[in-house]
Design a protein around this motif. Structure first.
Motif, PDB file in Angstrom:
ATOM      1  N   MET A  92       0.831  -1.204   0.000  1.00  0.00           N
ATOM      2  CA  MET A  92       0.000   0.000   0.000  1.00  0.00           C
ATOM      3  C   MET A  92       0.870   1.260   0.000  1.00  0.00           C
ATOM      4  O   MET A  92       1.893   1.316   0.694  1.00  0.00           O
ATOM      5  CB  MET A  92      -0.912   0.022   1.223  1.00  0.00           C
ATOM      6  CG  MET A  92      -2.138  -0.846   1.094  1.00  0.00           C
ATOM      7  SD  MET A  92      -3.385  -0.174  -0.041  1.00  0.00           S
ATOM      8  CE  MET A  92      -4.077   1.162   0.944  1.00  0.00           C
ATOM      9  N   PRO A  93       0.484   2.280  -0.743  1.00  0.00           N
ATOM     10  CA  PRO A  93       1.216   3.551  -0.679  1.00  0.00           C
ATOM     11  C   PRO A  93       1.023   4.193   0.687  1.00  0.00           C
ATOM     12  O   PRO A  93       0.072   3.878   1.413  1.00  0.00           O
ATOM     13  CB  PRO A  93       0.561   4.390  -1.780  1.00  0.00           C
ATOM     14  CG  PRO A  93      -0.807   3.810  -1.951  1.00  0.00           C
ATOM     15  CD  PRO A  93      -0.655   2.339  -1.671  1.00  0.00           C
ATOM     16  N   GLY A 139     -10.912   9.144  -3.140  1.00  0.00           N
ATOM     17  CA  GLY A 139     -11.709   7.920  -3.069  1.00  0.00           C
ATOM     18  C   GLY A 139     -11.578   7.249  -1.724  1.00  0.00           C
ATOM     19  O   GLY A 139     -11.808   7.875  -0.690  1.00  0.00           O
ATOM     20  N   SER A 140     -11.153   5.986  -1.737  1.00  0.00           N
ATOM     21  CA  SER A 140     -11.117   5.229  -0.487  1.00  0.00           C
ATOM     22  C   SER A 140      -9.879   4.349  -0.405  1.00  0.00           C
ATOM     23  O   SER A 140      -9.317   3.942  -1.426  1.00  0.00           O
ATOM     24  CB  SER A 140     -12.361   4.343  -0.369  1.00  0.00           C
ATOM     25  OG  SER A 140     -12.299   3.281  -1.315  1.00  0.00           O
ATOM     26  N   HIS A 141      -9.472   4.040   0.842  1.00  0.00           N
ATOM     27  CA  HIS A 141      -8.394   3.070   1.068  1.00  0.00           C
ATOM     28  C   HIS A 141      -8.771   1.710   0.485  1.00  0.00           C
ATOM     29  O   HIS A 141      -7.913   0.990  -0.034  1.00  0.00           O
ATOM     30  CB  HIS A 141      -8.121   2.928   2.569  1.00  0.00           C
ATOM     31  CG  HIS A 141      -7.353   4.061   3.161  1.00  0.00           C
ATOM     32  ND1 HIS A 141      -5.996   4.215   2.977  1.00  0.00           N
ATOM     33  CD2 HIS A 141      -7.754   5.113   3.931  1.00  0.00           C
ATOM     34  CE1 HIS A 141      -5.588   5.299   3.615  1.00  0.00           C
ATOM     35  NE2 HIS A 141      -6.638   5.867   4.210  1.00  0.00           N
ATOM     36  N   ALA A 145      -6.540  -0.405  -2.054  1.00  0.00           N
ATOM     37  CA  ALA A 145      -6.095  -1.759  -1.697  1.00  0.00           C
ATOM     38  C   ALA A 145      -6.503  -2.768  -2.771  1.00  0.00           C
ATOM     39  O   ALA A 145      -5.739  -3.690  -3.095  1.00  0.00           O
ATOM     40  CB  ALA A 145      -6.674  -2.161  -0.342  1.00  0.00           C
ATOM     41  N   MET A 146      -7.686  -2.602  -3.342  1.00  0.00           N
ATOM     42  CA  MET A 146      -8.129  -3.500  -4.413  1.00  0.00           C
ATOM     43  C   MET A 146      -7.161  -3.434  -5.592  1.00  0.00           C
ATOM     44  O   MET A 146      -6.801  -4.460  -6.185  1.00  0.00           O
ATOM     45  CB  MET A 146      -9.545  -3.119  -4.872  1.00  0.00           C
ATOM     46  CG  MET A 146     -10.625  -3.428  -3.850  1.00  0.00           C
ATOM     47  SD  MET A 146     -12.234  -2.669  -4.261  1.00  0.00           S
ATOM     48  CE  MET A 146     -12.685  -3.625  -5.693  1.00  0.00           C
ATOM     49  N   ALA A 147      -6.754  -2.214  -5.933  1.00  0.00           N
ATOM     50  CA  ALA A 147      -5.829  -2.050  -7.057  1.00  0.00           C
ATOM     51  C   ALA A 147      -4.466  -2.648  -6.741  1.00  0.00           C
ATOM     52  O   ALA A 147      -3.872  -3.353  -7.568  1.00  0.00           O
ATOM     53  CB  ALA A 147      -5.698  -0.576  -7.411  1.00  0.00           C
ATOM     54  N   VAL A 148      -3.959  -2.377  -5.551  1.00  0.00           N
ATOM     55  CA  VAL A 148      -2.616  -2.838  -5.173  1.00  0.00           C
ATOM     56  C   VAL A 148      -2.559  -4.370  -5.138  1.00  0.00           C
ATOM     57  O   VAL A 148      -1.578  -4.981  -5.578  1.00  0.00           O
ATOM     58  CB  VAL A 148      -2.213  -2.247  -3.809  1.00  0.00           C
ATOM     59  CG1 VAL A 148      -0.934  -2.901  -3.290  1.00  0.00           C
ATOM     60  CG2 VAL A 148      -2.022  -0.738  -3.924  1.00  0.00           C
ATOM     61  N   LYS A 149      -3.615  -5.001  -4.627  1.00  0.00           N
ATOM     62  CA  LYS A 149      -3.617  -6.464  -4.503  1.00  0.00           C
ATOM     63  C   LYS A 149      -3.793  -7.172  -5.837  1.00  0.00           C
ATOM     64  O   LYS A 149      -3.359  -8.318  -6.002  1.00  0.00           O
ATOM     65  CB  LYS A 149      -4.726  -6.897  -3.539  1.00  0.00           C
ATOM     66  CG  LYS A 149      -4.472  -6.514  -2.085  1.00  0.00           C
ATOM     67  CD  LYS A 149      -5.665  -6.883  -1.208  1.00  0.00           C
ATOM     68  CE  LYS A 149      -5.447  -6.428   0.230  1.00  0.00           C
ATOM     69  NZ  LYS A 149      -6.644  -6.694   1.080  1.00  0.00           N
TER      70      LYS A 149
END
Length: 740
Positions: free
Chosen positions: A520-521, A711-713, A717-721
């Protein structure tokens, strides 16, 4: 019970809102007759009309069918279901109609003088006695000729429009059809409606199929089945596929055509016999599929040709750099580094060595890892030994960045290869590039078609270095060239993976590498270059916050120009936080109505001052895919606009408007190869279909000074995973290995 239809006639006063996606419009209409007390007229005597409408223009007279309704927020309005353009019946209506820019050669001033001269006879004179226009002050022979030709064409188009719009074709597409087939349009369409999908950009199979079915063609007509197979292959290009396995194509086309797989199989054979598709063996990696690989001909020839050209270069023992292919290369690298006062890492030195010692090599790595430093040192080594080289990138903006980074001239690949629409690529096997080394940056953007054009234009004795970040999104066009070349194992690859000291303090670069590793950034309070506005996953709320950030917060805190220095990049086109909706919202906020002129062109509402992007290479105008400019003027009389690109004024005829799109917000793919001072990106869970690691990574690496996520964490997180790289059907790696 059937609801009674009301009729409303009048002239369009202004366009408040227009959606190019579905034609949904909000217009202000001046009614041509008295209306009742509850009509919804405002203080100006205008009424509001809403509905899915064609691209009307202010000044046009229309007859609308629909019903009156009361909106909870906007009050009384007319909801239109059908619209018909009609000839204006009053002097003022004629004046506005002619002055609306519908007729080339007639602007508001000329329209006023014509109507003052002829009054209610104006339309009849234009129809039957246009020579009388000489009686109008300031209208000379050239203007009369221009107006007469435009009027005749307008009347001819009208019949075609009525026919085509009866089949659900928009005005902008109808104009394209008329421009292609002329007065023969109706006959051509009735004879073979599926040719529309082959001949005209913007007309797809579904539109052609609707017309064909309206005209009574059978669902199992061979022309329909064959067109459906070709359409399914064309659709797969949008997902990056160079071919489709036969079983996949059969299933997709059968569902599309609502017919049996057996009939689709016969259609594939017929399409192959007619050379509309090409058939080949499936590559070994696709053993789970059944049948053959089915290609559209240009992509088959490009894939086979690209592999053949690369092998021809790599396997040719002769080299223009023969004198450097020895143990002298390390000392040359040391000399270059000392002269430039730079310290090259072992991997940077290895990249330079591979480029000088091997005919084809690849350099990849993320931001801040020193690709540009290695590239400058390589160029210095070539120049010290009087070797010639060419620098190129797939897009104009990328070429400009490459030139700025290296201090050497760089061009688009198209320009380097001497492309023109009439002649194609003038640099090819018979006329190769006259240089010792070709260096291509942003190679992850290479699609299969462009890659073949590039590879075949390289002299087999020359060297080729491809530089790019393989972890970014693949090309917009079909293929996955850089990744395939690396996967083939046929060429030396150097991957830079250490962030240099000068880049360590950048949260942007640090977060880009975190995302690329699946971490996560971070959003430290001390950071002044990476921010998150955590507004949750409601797309409308994210969109509202994003507009406020661009319009107010960034200019107020950092003094950035919201149009020239801030770029909104979105994961997808649809939805409240998608490219299309954000363009509408940002246009309304940053360039609201009330400008000197506005016009709907190609389904988009353009205003003077709009930020626009060129979507294709135009060598006559010297503007290229990805170039961003601002609309300087809209000339309703001459039917053209002027756009300023980097201080240079470029004129567009209105028929060329489809080459432009609004650029307040663009997709991540559109941003590739570009760099912006500030990137603002919405990330909400609604985007889950496209939330991928390489998409977020690519967007972050477009920013030079500041990144703002809205937007949202959860969405981040969906993008990072999600590190799944969408599999593209290509066989370039197998062809390079000789497996096909």
């Amino acid at each position: 019970m059937t609801q009674t239809q009301d009729t409303l006639e009048g002239s369009v006063e202004r366009i408040t809102y227009y959606s190019p996606e579905d034609g949904y419009s909000v217009i202000r209409l001046a009614p041509s007759s008295q209306l009742g007390f509850w009509s919804g007229r405002d203080d100006e005597g205008l009424v509001t009309v809403v509905g899915n409408l064609p691209d009307l223009q202010p000044g046009e007279s229309v007859r609308l069918e629909g019903s009156w309704q009361t909106h909870s927020s906007y009050g009384r309005q007319f909801k239109a279901q059908n619209v018909e353009r009609v000839a204006p019946a009053t002097v003022e209506g004629i004046r506005r109609y002619l002055g609306s820019g519908l007729i080339k050669g007639i602007g508001p001033g000329i329209a006023g003088r014509i109507v003052d001269q002829f009054g209610l006879e104006t339309m009849d004179i234009l129809d039957h006695d246009p020579e009388r226009l000489f009686q109008v002050e300031g209208v000379g022979p050239h203007r009369v000729k221009l107006i007469t030709r435009a009027w005749i064409e307008q009347q001819a188009i009208k019949d075609v429009m009525v026919f085509l719009q009866g089949h659900g074709i928009s005005t902008s597409l109808a104009v394209k059809i008329y421009a292609t087939y002329g007065d023969d349009s109706i006959r051509q369409v009735e004879a073979d409606p599926y040719r529309l999908a082959r001949d005209i950009s913007g007309v797809g199979f579904k539109t052609a199929d609707k017309i064909a079915r309206d005209l009574g063609l059978s669902l199992e007509h061979p022309a329909r089945l064959e067109a459906g197979v070709v359409y399914a292959l064309n659709q797969s290009l949008d997902e990056g596929h160079v071919f489709l396995p036969e079983d996949t194509l059969t299933e997709t086309a059968a569902e599309l055509l609502e017919t049996s797989p057996e009939l689709v199989g016969a259609a594939i054979e017929q399409a192959a016999a007619n050379r509309l598709v090409m058939l080949d063996r499936l590559p070994p990696s696709q053993s789970e599929n059944v049948g053959r690989a089915v290609y559209l001909p240009p992509y088959y020839h490009s894939e086979v040709g690209a592999a053949r050209s690369l092998r021809k270069i790599a396997e040719n023992p002769a080299s223009h750099l023969e004198a450097l292919r020895s143990e002298s290369i390390p000392s040359l690298i040391a000399t270059v580094a000392a002269a430039s006062n730079v310290e090259l890492s072992e991997k940077q030195q290895a990249a330079i060595h591979e480029a000088l010692a091997h005919k084809v090599s690849i350099l990849t790595g993320g931001p801040g890892t020193g690709k540009t430093t290695a590239l400058r040192a390589l160029i210095d080594a070539l120049r010290r030994n009087a070797y010639t080289f060419a620098l190129a990138s797939p897009t104009g903006r990328a070429a400009k960045r490459l030139s700025e980074a290296t201090g050497q001239p760089a061009r688009t690949i198209h320009r380097m290869l001497g492309f023109s629409p009439a002649q194609g690529f003038t640099q090819n096997e018979e006329n190769p590039l006259p240089v010792d080394m070709v260096i291509v940056d942003e190679a992850s953007m290479l699609d299969e078609i462009l890659a073949y054009a590039l590879f075949r234009a390289i002299d087999p004795r020359s060297h080729l270095l491809l530089v790019g970040d393989v972890d970014q999104l693949p090309s917009v066009g079909a293929g996955d060239v850089l990744r395939d070349l690396i996967a083939s194992g046929s060429f030396p690859v150097t991957r830079l993976d250490v962030i240099f000291r000068q880049a360590e303090d950048s949260t942007i670069i640090g977060n880009a590498h975190r995302v690329n590793r699946g971490v996560m950034p971070i959003f430290p309070d001390s950071s002044d270059d990476f921010f998150l506005f955590n507004v949750g996953d409601e797309p409308e709320r994210a969109a509202e916050m994003l507009v406020d950030i661009v319009q107010n917060r960034l200019p107020r805190r950092f003094d950035f120009d919201p149009l020239d220095e801030v770029q909104v990049i979105a994961p997808m086109y649809r939805g409240a936080a998608g490219v299309s909706a954000l363009n509408n919202k940002l246009q309304a906020a940053l360039n609201p109505p009330g400008r000197p002129a506005e016009r709907i062109l190609g389904g988009r509402l353009y205003r003077v001052g709009d930020k626009v992007l060129q979507t294709s290479n135009n060598y006559d105008k010297e503007v290229f895919n990805g170039d961003v400019g601002r609309i300087r003027s809209l000339d309703l009389t001459q039917q053209r606009m002027e756009v300023v690109f980097d201080g240079r004024i470029v004129a567009y005829d209105w028929t060329e408007a489809p080459d432009l799109m609004h650029a307040y917000a663009i997709s991540v793919h559109r941003s590739q190869g570009s760099e912006y001072p500030v990137v603002v990106m919405p990330l909400v869970a609604q985007h889950y279909m496209l939330l991928q690691r390489n998409l977020l990574y690519t967007a972050i690496t477009r920013a030079r000074e500041i990144v703002v996520l809205v937007g949202s964490h959860k969405a981040i997180a969906m993008a990072v995973k999600n590190d799944t790289v969408s599999k593209r059907y290509t066989a370039l790696a197998e062809r390079l290995r000789g497996e096909l």
